[in-house]
Enzyme design. Structure first.
Site, PDB file in Angstrom:
ATOM      1  N   ILE A 192       0.831  -1.205   0.000  1.00  0.00           N
ATOM      2  CA  ILE A 192       0.000   0.000   0.000  1.00  0.00           C
ATOM      3  C   ILE A 192       0.870   1.261   0.000  1.00  0.00           C
ATOM      4  O   ILE A 192       1.934   1.282   0.610  1.00  0.00           O
ATOM      5  CB  ILE A 192      -0.935  -0.006   1.234  1.00  0.00           C
ATOM      6  N   CYS A 193       0.381   2.293  -0.649  1.00  0.00           N
ATOM      7  CA  CYS A 193       1.151   3.526  -0.773  1.00  0.00           C
ATOM      8  C   CYS A 193       1.075   4.367   0.495  1.00  0.00           C
ATOM      9  O   CYS A 193       0.465   5.451   0.514  1.00  0.00           O
ATOM     10  CB  CYS A 193       0.658   4.316  -1.978  1.00  0.00           C
ATOM     11  N   GLU A 194       1.619   3.835   1.562  1.00  0.00           N
ATOM     12  CA  GLU A 194       1.724   4.525   2.852  1.00  0.00           C
ATOM     13  C   GLU A 194       2.975   3.960   3.500  1.00  0.00           C
ATOM     14  O   GLU A 194       3.140   2.745   3.531  1.00  0.00           O
ATOM     15  CB  GLU A 194       0.537   4.179   3.780  1.00  0.00           C
TER      16      GLU A 194
END
Ligand SMILES: *Cc1c(COP(=O)(O)O)cnc(C)c1O
Length: 389
Positions: free
Chosen positions: A339-341
């Site tokens: 995930i882009c976090e």
């Protein structure tokens, strides 16, 4: 936990998925039922811990009640066949719509968290010509000795009513004709493994019962809440929560009068060990100081590590279930999701055998607050579920 046949089955299954070991679930529920029924205690399952239909169906079949924290949970509990006389509704922010729904469903009890809420439930019940059963959730100021993110029983928490407000509560109860006072409710936090904490809670409950009885209110229900913890570090050797010691503490220290019922609301302890999140290694990134295992599962499938730094045991099943492979050098990996976090990390510096693309990874003890918190952030697919026979 995972025999060769199971791992073979995983190899042929699309990842990521939650794997439910129904034997572990049933053994846990047996242990919970046996340990509680010894004392005549009533257990309600805290629905929010896991809402997988197979899991809920199994729990319902044991005759446990349901502890709900939203109107939809109330609705679903009843649809799943829970006896409405064993459905309770807790939560600091019950909306009018939810209260009305629960009144229409004739649930057993509302666990009420403020004086204002008492008045609102009374008004809504009056409008329907009904009487609502209520228990007062009291903030007992007992430190749960657990992570501060999941402590709920200290003064000035958003949860519950503080003891200095009890005179207001008593006055409100006296004037609310559409409320039926049933008893008192507590819930001091989650993942509690220190039984001393529960002993302190019993002592506070005894004091609170005296207070209510001194003020002319008979108590039928003593609801001690939930929070019993599980062993996230040793899911195989310690796969069943310590129900024996837990219920024993209450039987020893809680003063129960004739005709009173003692209620419990367990979530995590009933379901946590029954599931693992199974993922595959997509990529291995070897950096200068760090190695990363990038999995096909992340915070969208299991959020607990990212939400409150929760520990989960992580195993490479392809290299052997539950064993530490002594022959192969263990390498430290940061096990991360896609995930882009940057917080999308299950744990840093996890010691694992050398791992490769395609290896199956099990993230253990994921049956509680796992699948229920899954989201489709990044437009991810809904996480799948697989069940043992
Ligand atoms: C979440 C919750 C529970 C269950 O907590 P566990 O730690 O999962 O046992 C019980 N009662 C209330 C009011 C809750 O909010």
């Amino acid at each position: 936990m995972f025999n060769n046949n199971t791992i073979q089955r995983f190899n042929e299954t699309e990842t990521p998925f939650y794997y439910y070991d129904m034997d572990v679930l049933r053994n846990t529920l047996d242990a919970c039922r046996d340990a509680s029924s010894k004392y005549g205690f009533h257990v309600h399952y805290a629905m929010k811990a896991n809402f997988n239909p197979q899991v809920v169906k199994t729990i319902q079949s044991y005759g446990f009640g349901a502890d709900c924290v939203s109107g939809n949970e109330v609705k679903a509990a009843i649809a799943h066949g829970f006896d409405k006389c064993k459905v309770v509704f807790a939560g600091v922010g019950k909306s009018d719509k939810e209260i009305n729904l629960a009144l229409d469903a004739n649930i057993f009890c509302f666990n009420v968290e403020s004086v204002q809420e008492l008045e609102i439930i009374n008004d809504l019940a009056a409008a329907k010509g009904k009487t609502a059963g209520i228990a007062i959730r009291i903030n007992p100021n007992v430190d749960a000795h657990t992570h501060h993110f999941i402590t709920t029983g200290l003064d000035e928490n958003k949860f519950g009513i503080n003891t200095w407000q009890l005179n207001d509560v008593a006055e409100t109860l006296r004037k609310c004709a559409n409320l039926k006072f049933l008893g008192i409710h507590f819930h001091i936090g989650s993942q509690i493994t220190d039984m001393e904490v529960y002993r302190s809670l019993c002592i506070r409950i005894n004091e609170m019962q005296d207070w209510f009885e001194d003020h002319g209110f008979a108590i039928k229900i003593l609801n001690t809440g939930g929070g019993l913890g599980v062993d996230y570090y040793n899911p195989d050797t310690n796969g069943i929560a310590n129900f024996e010691s837990y219920f024993e503490v209450f039987s020893k220290f809680l003063r129960v009068k004739p005709g009173q019922e003692v209620h419990f609301e367990l979530g995590r302890a009933m379901v946590a060990q029954s599931a693992s999140l199974i993922a595959r290694v997509l990529y291995v990134k070897n950096g200068q100081k760090k190695n990363f295992l990038i999995l096909d599962a992340g915070m969208t499938e299991l959020m607990r590590p990212m939400l409150y730094q929760a520990y989960h045991s992580i195993e490479n099943l392809t290299k052997g279930s539950g064993i530490r492979d002594q022959d192969k050098s263990e390498i430290k990996y940061d096990v991360v999701g896609p995930i882009c976090e940057s917080t999308d990390c299950f744990r840093k510096d996890v010691e694992l055998p050398q791992s490769h693309r395609g290896d199956l990874i099990a993230i253990r003890t994921a049956g509680a607050y796992g699948e229920v918190m899954a989201s489709n952030y990044n437009l991810r697919d809904q996480v799948l579920s697989v069940y043992s026979g």
